[in-house]
Scaffold this active site. Structure first.
Site: not given
Ligand code: GLU
Length: 484
Positions: A252-253
């Protein structure tokens, strides 16, 4: 010949993820290549985290990508009796047993192992409880989990269709594994992933399991379960992980992970599916990078799936997407751009503006990598006036620009028609009569009309603004900036 049967088995605990979608692409390609069946199974046994909206998102994401399935969706929550039956068989055969350890006891066990420099694992302490010991635990109100026996001296070996021969030691699997949680009553509790997946894959006659490399240890455990249940072991193919630009697992980062995110960013489904096929697979002709899934399916073999992690390359995805965007007919592209313009707050007049919007689309199309680029590319065209940048104002204040813009306005007032040839004629006339360079005229026009020094094709932009009646207004405003 046996029919190839593959499946994708997402858990509805989040939106359709790029990793799952890429696994789906590979399964779909293999099924289509072999004239087999592609099955959708929703692994929703984790009821606390599963949600209906995620199931819908997964289904619509697969459909959007063109990954149609032949059977399903099947839901694990509707198949609980099958898992119970399998667990009972394992219990009856003495291959599984109830374990009454409390979470506190398990924690203490792991702490002690760590303190002795050992890897934490279940030490199989309830494997051979006597009838009396069991009765005592039950009397004390303990509810057991069910564990499946894994012998430390076992070696699990399989021929992976991607990775070749894989050998896994039983002692590296963490001890006897939990296959069912503790029940509320005396019944067997909720079955866990490894058990449910094997029961389903057996029941659905899955003969190729194509999934991410992060499942390798599960595969070793699952092979033991196939054996224990007396079933034929399918072929396993472990696909490489998708890595970010620094070589770590894409997360997700890294900005986006769900297919919805990619859709919103303006990637076309065909382009995204095309790119995902290349994330870990190399076509026989590696220079052939633009293809439909149907074309790729003709050539898709598991032997050509790479072992090494697949780096996610935004520039390549953009390039592939641009190839698809540039091929789209303008009538289709405009429909795809309109929602982006509307979301950006541009006043798009759908009733009277269709052909004007198509002209705008045709002009900006060659500069688009993503549909969302259409917002910046079209930003000069949805309002009567523009705010001039400091750079444009400096430029406009140069000697000679005032006369150029005045000359253009005069010519515009005299023009009866305004087409490409008329715009070019005005530029030529002003260039000649003021004895200035054509480049200066062009840049003056751009700065005056758009308020910036860079942008789409100047003549086309001018025509579009003229059709709205905004070109003269903007040039007049530029004159006031010069003289103000
Ligand atoms: N539910 C598992 C997952 O989403 C499925 C893994 C498998 O394909 O067996 O990772």
């Amino acid at each position: 010949m046996t029919t190839v049967r593959v499946r994708i088995a997402p858990s509805p605990t989040g939106n359709l993820h790029i990793g799952t979608a890429r696994t789906a692409v590979f399964n779909w390609l293999y099924a289509r290549h072999k004239n087999g069946k592609f099955i959708l199974r929703i692994e929703d046994t984790d009821q606390a985290r599963s949600r209906q909206e995620y199931t819908e998102n997964i289904k619509s994401g697969l459909e959007w990508l063109g990954l149609n399935w032949d059977e399903g969706p099947f839901f694990q929550t509707q198949r609980l009796d099958k898992y119970q039956a399998a667990i009972q068989i394992l219990l009856d055969r003495g291959l599984a047993y109830p374990c009454y350890c409390t979470p506190e006891e398990l924690d203490q066990m792991r702490e002690a192992q760590k303190a002795n420099g050992l890897a934490p694992r279940y030490d199989n302490r309830h494997r051979n409880l006597t009838g009396q010991e069991k009765a005592d635990f039950v009397a004390a109100g303990r509810k057991p989990v069910i564990r499946f026996k894994i012998d430390d001296d076992r070696e699990i070996i399989w021929q992976d269709a991607v990775r070749g021969r894989v050998v896994w030691k039983g002692s590296d699997l963490g001890g006897d594994m939990v296959i069912a949680r503790a029940g509320e009553t005396d019944d067997i509790g909720q079955p866990l992933y490894n058990l449910a997946v094997v029961v389903d894959d057996m029941d659905m006659d899955i003969n190729y399991v194509i999934r991410g490399e992060d499942h390798i240890a599960n595969t070793a455990k699952q092979i033991l379960l196939y054996e224990a249940l007396g079933a034929e072991v399918p072929v396993f193919a472990h696909t490489p992980l998708i890595l970010n630009e620094s070589g770590r697992k894409l997360s997700k980062r890294d900005g986006v992970t769900s297919i919805d995110d990619f859709r919103k960013m303006g990637f076309l489904p065909g382009a995204l599916a095309n790119y995902m096929a290349l994330l870990g697979w190399t076509p026989p002709d590696s220079t052939e990078e633009i293809f439909t899934l149907a074309q790729a399916a003709k050539q898709f073999e598991l032997e050509r799936v790479n072992k090494a992690g697949a780096k996610f390359d935004w520039a390549k995805l953009d390039w592939i997407n641009s190839q698809y965007l540039h091929k789209l007919p303008v009538e289709e592209l405009v429909e795809l751009l309109i929602p982006y313009w509307q979301d950006a707050g541009y006043p798009v007049d759908l009733d009277s503006d269709r052909s004007w919007l198509e002209s705008l689309t045709a002009m900006i199309a060659p500069s688009l990598n993503r549909l969302s680029d259409g917002v910046a590319e079209a930003k000069f065209f949805f309002s009567e006036s523009v705010t001039h940048t400091a750079e444009a104002i400096d430029f406009l204040k140069q000697d000679g620009v005032n006369d150029i813009l005045t000359g253009v306005i005069t010519a515009l007032n005299e023009a009866e028609t305004f087409e490409v040839t008329d715009a070019k004629a005005i530029i030529k006339q002003v260039t000649k009569s003021l004895k200035v360079k054509k480049g200066l005229v062009m840049r003056s026009l751009r700065a005056g009309l758009t308020g910036e020094m860079h942008g789409p094709d100047l003549i086309q932009s001018w025509l579009l603004l003229h059709q709205k009646g905004w070109d003269k207004l903007r040039l007049e405003k530029a004159l006031t900036l010069i003289n103000g």
